[in-house]
Design a protein around this motif. Sequence first.
Motif, PDB file in Angstrom:
ATOM      1  N   PRO A  59       0.556  -1.179  -0.059  1.00 43.49           N
ATOM      2  CA  PRO A  59      -0.039  -0.002   0.019  1.00 43.49           C
ATOM      3  C   PRO A  59       0.860   1.155  -0.140  1.00 43.49           C
ATOM      4  CG  PRO A  59       0.121  -0.902   2.051  1.00 43.49           C
ATOM      5  CD  PRO A  59       0.647  -2.074   1.406  1.00 43.49           C
ATOM      6  N   VAL A  60       0.357   2.190  -0.658  1.00 42.19           N
ATOM      7  CA  VAL A  60       0.776   3.815  -0.685  1.00 42.19           C
ATOM      8  C   VAL A  60       0.894   4.302   0.365  1.00 42.19           C
ATOM      9  CG1 VAL A  60       0.952   6.084  -1.827  1.00 42.19           C
ATOM     10  CG2 VAL A  60       0.249   3.953  -3.048  1.00 42.19           C
ATOM     11  N   TRP A  61      -0.300   4.247   1.467  1.00 44.32           N
ATOM     12  CA  TRP A  61      -0.322   4.715   2.747  1.00 44.32           C
ATOM     13  C   TRP A  61      -0.947   3.761   3.599  1.00 44.32           C
ATOM     14  CZ3 TRP A  61      -3.720   8.540  -0.579  1.00 44.32           C
ATOM     15  CH2 TRP A  61      -2.778   9.633  -1.130  1.00 44.32           C
ATOM     16  N   THR A  62      -0.849   3.959   4.819  1.00 43.83           N
ATOM     17  CA  THR A  62      -0.995   2.993   6.073  1.00 43.83           C
ATOM     18  C   THR A  62      -2.558   2.657   5.998  1.00 43.83           C
ATOM     19  OG1 THR A  62       0.766   4.041   7.384  1.00 43.83           O
ATOM     20  CG2 THR A  62      -0.958   2.439   8.388  1.00 43.83           C
ATOM     21  N   LEU A  63      -2.778   1.438   6.023  1.00 45.53           N
ATOM     22  CA  LEU A  63      -4.053   0.932   6.137  1.00 45.53           C
ATOM     23  C   LEU A  63      -4.848   0.698   7.407  1.00 45.53           C
ATOM     24  CD1 LEU A  63      -3.997  -1.721   3.338  1.00 45.53           C
ATOM     25  CD2 LEU A  63      -4.370   0.749   3.172  1.00 45.53           C
ATOM     26  N   ALA A  64      -6.020   1.244   7.856  1.00 42.95           N
ATOM     27  CA  ALA A  64      -6.535   1.147   9.080  1.00 42.95           C
ATOM     28  C   ALA A  64      -8.006   0.784   8.905  1.00 42.95           C
ATOM     29  CB  ALA A  64      -6.613   2.393   9.679  1.00 42.95           C
ATOM     30  N   LEU A  65      -8.385   0.247  10.133  1.00 45.42           N
ATOM     31  CA  LEU A  65      -9.891  -0.555  10.015  1.00 45.42           C
ATOM     32  C   LEU A  65     -10.974   0.698  10.692  1.00 45.42           C
ATOM     33  CD1 LEU A  65      -8.805  -3.881  11.762  1.00 45.42           C
ATOM     34  CD2 LEU A  65      -9.271  -3.277   9.082  1.00 45.42           C
ATOM     35  N   GLY A  66     -11.096   1.447   9.624  1.00 43.37           N
ATOM     36  CA  GLY A  66     -12.063   2.481   9.949  1.00 43.37           C
ATOM     37  C   GLY A  66     -11.456   4.001  10.678  1.00 43.37           C
ATOM     38  N   ARG A  67     -10.668   3.861  11.729  1.00 45.37           N
ATOM     39  CA  ARG A  67      -9.958   4.983  12.199  1.00 45.37           C
ATOM     40  C   ARG A  67      -8.496   4.752  12.087  1.00 45.37           C
ATOM     41  NH1 ARG A  67     -13.993   5.024  17.069  1.00 45.37           N
ATOM     42  NH2 ARG A  67     -15.696   5.851  16.197  1.00 45.37           N
ATOM     43  N   LYS A  68      -7.587   5.796  11.930  1.00 36.28           N
ATOM     44  CA  LYS A  68      -6.306   5.677  11.691  1.00 36.28           C
ATOM     45  C   LYS A  68      -5.550   4.932  12.853  1.00 36.28           C
ATOM     46  CE  LYS A  68      -5.551   9.925   8.986  1.00 36.28           C
ATOM     47  NZ  LYS A  68      -4.910  11.120   8.898  1.00 36.28           N
ATOM     48  N   SER A  69      -6.089   4.918  14.114  1.00 38.48           N
ATOM     49  CA  SER A  69      -5.321   4.131  15.377  1.00 38.48           C
ATOM     50  C   SER A  69      -5.967   2.633  15.253  1.00 38.48           C
ATOM     51  CB  SER A  69      -5.548   5.052  16.732  1.00 38.48           C
ATOM     52  OG  SER A  69      -7.221   5.189  16.738  1.00 38.48           O
ATOM     53  N   TYR A  70      -6.842   2.402  14.466  1.00 36.12           N
ATOM     54  CA  TYR A  70      -7.355   0.870  14.581  1.00 36.12           C
ATOM     55  C   TYR A  70      -6.617   0.025  13.474  1.00 36.12           C
ATOM     56  CZ  TYR A  70     -11.062   2.670  17.348  1.00 36.12           C
ATOM     57  OH  TYR A  70     -11.969   3.169  18.484  1.00 36.12           O
ATOM     58  N   VAL A  71      -5.515  -0.412  13.836  1.00 39.52           N
ATOM     59  CA  VAL A  71      -4.515  -1.182  12.924  1.00 39.52           C
ATOM     60  C   VAL A  71      -5.085  -2.386  12.801  1.00 39.52           C
ATOM     61  CG1 VAL A  71      -2.578   0.403  13.072  1.00 39.52           C
ATOM     62  CG2 VAL A  71      -2.569  -1.360  14.634  1.00 39.52           C
ATOM     63  N   PRO A  72      -4.871  -3.107  11.708  1.00 34.74           N
ATOM     64  CA  PRO A  72      -5.269  -4.636  11.496  1.00 34.74           C
ATOM     65  C   PRO A  72      -4.380  -5.460  12.276  1.00 34.74           C
ATOM     66  CG  PRO A  72      -4.317  -3.605   9.286  1.00 34.74           C
ATOM     67  CD  PRO A  72      -4.595  -2.482  10.213  1.00 34.74           C
ATOM     68  N   SER A  73      -4.710  -6.554  12.695  1.00 37.99           N
ATOM     69  CA  SER A  73      -3.758  -7.415  13.350  1.00 37.99           C
ATOM     70  C   SER A  73      -3.260  -8.580  12.299  1.00 37.99           C
ATOM     71  CB  SER A  73      -4.490  -8.143  14.604  1.00 37.99           C
ATOM     72  OG  SER A  73      -5.632  -8.735  14.184  1.00 37.99           O
ATOM     73  N   GLU A  74      -4.107  -8.550  11.305  1.00 34.41           N
ATOM     74  CA  GLU A  74      -3.421  -9.602  10.099  1.00 34.41           C
ATOM     75  C   GLU A  74      -3.536  -8.892   8.754  1.00 34.41           C
ATOM     76  OE1 GLU A  74      -5.404 -13.182  10.279  1.00 34.41           O
ATOM     77  OE2 GLU A  74      -5.889 -13.264  12.393  1.00 34.41           O
ATOM     78  N   SER A  75      -2.904  -9.344   8.105  1.00 32.80           N
ATOM     79  CA  SER A  75      -2.865  -8.634   6.544  1.00 32.80           C
ATOM     80  C   SER A  75      -4.133  -8.641   5.971  1.00 32.80           C
ATOM     81  CB  SER A  75      -1.857  -9.620   5.574  1.00 32.80           C
ATOM     82  OG  SER A  75      -1.780  -9.190   4.216  1.00 32.80           O
ATOM     83  N   ILE A  76      -4.261  -7.405   5.488  1.00 32.51           N
ATOM     84  CA  ILE A  76      -5.689  -7.232   4.917  1.00 32.51           C
ATOM     85  C   ILE A  76      -5.474  -7.989   3.382  1.00 32.51           C
ATOM     86  CG2 ILE A  76      -7.124  -5.549   3.779  1.00 32.51           C
ATOM     87  CD1 ILE A  76      -6.334  -3.774   5.901  1.00 32.51           C
ATOM     88  N   TRP A  77      -4.327  -8.026   2.789  1.00 28.76           N
ATOM     89  CA  TRP A  77      -4.073  -8.648   1.519  1.00 28.76           C
ATOM     90  C   TRP A  77      -4.080 -10.350   1.919  1.00 28.76           C
ATOM     91  CZ3 TRP A  77      -0.317 -12.160   0.060  1.00 28.76           C
ATOM     92  CH2 TRP A  77      -0.189 -12.562  -1.405  1.00 28.76           C
ATOM     93  N   MET A  78      -4.720 -10.987   0.879  1.00 31.93           N
ATOM     94  CA  MET A  78      -4.726 -12.427   1.103  1.00 31.93           C
ATOM     95  C   MET A  78      -4.312 -13.206  -0.170  1.00 31.93           C
ATOM     96  SD  MET A  78      -9.001 -12.542   2.485  1.00 31.93           S
ATOM     97  CE  MET A  78      -8.772 -14.449   2.601  1.00 31.93           C
ATOM     98  N   GLU A  79      -3.594 -14.203   0.163  1.00 29.45           N
ATOM     99  CA  GLU A  79      -3.065 -15.006  -0.873  1.00 29.45           C
ATOM    100  C   GLU A  79      -4.315 -15.616  -1.660  1.00 29.45           C
ATOM    101  OE1 GLU A  79       0.211 -18.666  -1.464  1.00 29.45           O
ATOM    102  OE2 GLU A  79      -0.162 -17.883   0.455  1.00 29.45           O
ATOM    103  N   ASN A  80      -4.272 -15.727  -2.838  1.00 34.68           N
ATOM    104  CA  ASN A  80      -5.286 -16.178  -3.660  1.00 34.68           C
ATOM    105  C   ASN A  80      -6.711 -15.226  -3.363  1.00 34.68           C
ATOM    106  OD1 ASN A  80      -3.802 -18.449  -4.630  1.00 34.68           O
ATOM    107  ND2 ASN A  80      -4.141 -19.476  -2.710  1.00 34.68           N
ATOM    108  N   GLY A  81      -6.343 -14.042  -3.142  1.00 35.47           N
ATOM    109  CA  GLY A  81      -7.599 -13.082  -2.874  1.00 35.47           C
ATOM    110  C   GLY A  81      -8.324 -12.772  -3.983  1.00 35.47           C
ATOM    111  N   MET A  82      -7.873 -13.230  -5.222  1.00 34.23           N
ATOM    112  CA  MET A  82      -8.566 -12.997  -6.558  1.00 34.23           C
ATOM    113  C   MET A  82      -9.442 -14.170  -6.906  1.00 34.23           C
ATOM    114  SD  MET A  82      -8.618  -9.700  -7.987  1.00 34.23           S
ATOM    115  CE  MET A  82      -9.045 -10.082  -9.634  1.00 34.23           C
ATOM    116  N   GLU A  83     -10.792 -14.178  -6.753  1.00 29.31           N
ATOM    117  CA  GLU A  83     -11.470 -15.446  -7.118  1.00 29.31           C
ATOM    118  C   GLU A  83     -12.225 -15.129  -8.202  1.00 29.31           C
ATOM    119  OE1 GLU A  83     -13.157 -17.974  -4.489  1.00 29.31           O
ATOM    120  OE2 GLU A  83     -11.931 -17.651  -3.102  1.00 29.31           O
ATOM    121  N   ASP A  84     -12.597 -16.116  -9.296  1.00 37.93           N
ATOM    122  CA  ASP A  84     -13.313 -16.414 -10.534  1.00 37.93           C
ATOM    123  C   ASP A  84     -14.615 -16.601  -9.979  1.00 37.93           C
ATOM    124  OD1 ASP A  84     -14.144 -15.887 -13.070  1.00 37.93           O
ATOM    125  OD2 ASP A  84     -12.967 -17.679 -13.780  1.00 37.93           O
TER     126      ASP A  84
END
Length: 232
Positions: A133-158
């Motif tokens: 990501p270009v900028w830091t990712l958060a879960l709705g508010r800047k201080s609410y950081v994810p505990s696991e990667s938002i990106w998922m392996e095989n995250g593109m599904e047909d």
Amino acid sequence: MPTLLLRLVGPMQSWGTTSRFDQRDTGKEPSKSGVIGLLAAAMGIDRDNWVDLEPLTHLALGVRHDRPGIPKRDYQTAGCAASDTIIKADGSQAKGGGVVSQRHYIADAAFLVGLEGTDTSLLEKAYAALRDPVWTLALGRKSYVPSESIWMENGMEDGSLTEALGRHSWIATPRKGESPPEKLLISVESNDGSGVLKMDQPLSSFAERRFGARFVRSEWIPFPGEVANVPE
């Protein structure tokens, strides 16, 4: 149509749609405006840039509640005591006490989010941006950081949004003594006007903050059976 999957897991999340001034609400699941804003941060789309943001707003959103979380309220104050005086950011003096802010959030939640669209290249760009990501990712508010990667392996599904949410493995981390649920709740956008009306459809850049209506229907689906490995 292709579907992009995101993993939104963290100790604190907040997805408000009616927040005003010192009252900060949250919905029970990620809002469309919040998820689109998250993608915009990953792709480096500025708050004033509606040209690049608009294509993202046409994606259909779906959410699977793998761990619904617990509604909580954070009590915050800003300012000073009634008998004190402090200097504000603009240099003026603040007197007569501070401001009490009620900030609602969801604790210990895990959501599998899907975005469906016809523009495969757009989804692939968003998928790549989530990994770097270009900028830091958060879960709705800047201080609410994810505990696991938002990106998922095989995250593109047909497949369609409902199909992708229905077959992907459970993303919540198994806990000692916890039995997997028999069914999971999913919420997907409705094209026929059925379901619940939500005012979180972006109609402008985030700098202008204009939002419209969309309809969301919910249903229970069988537990997918497979439990994902705990990320390293």
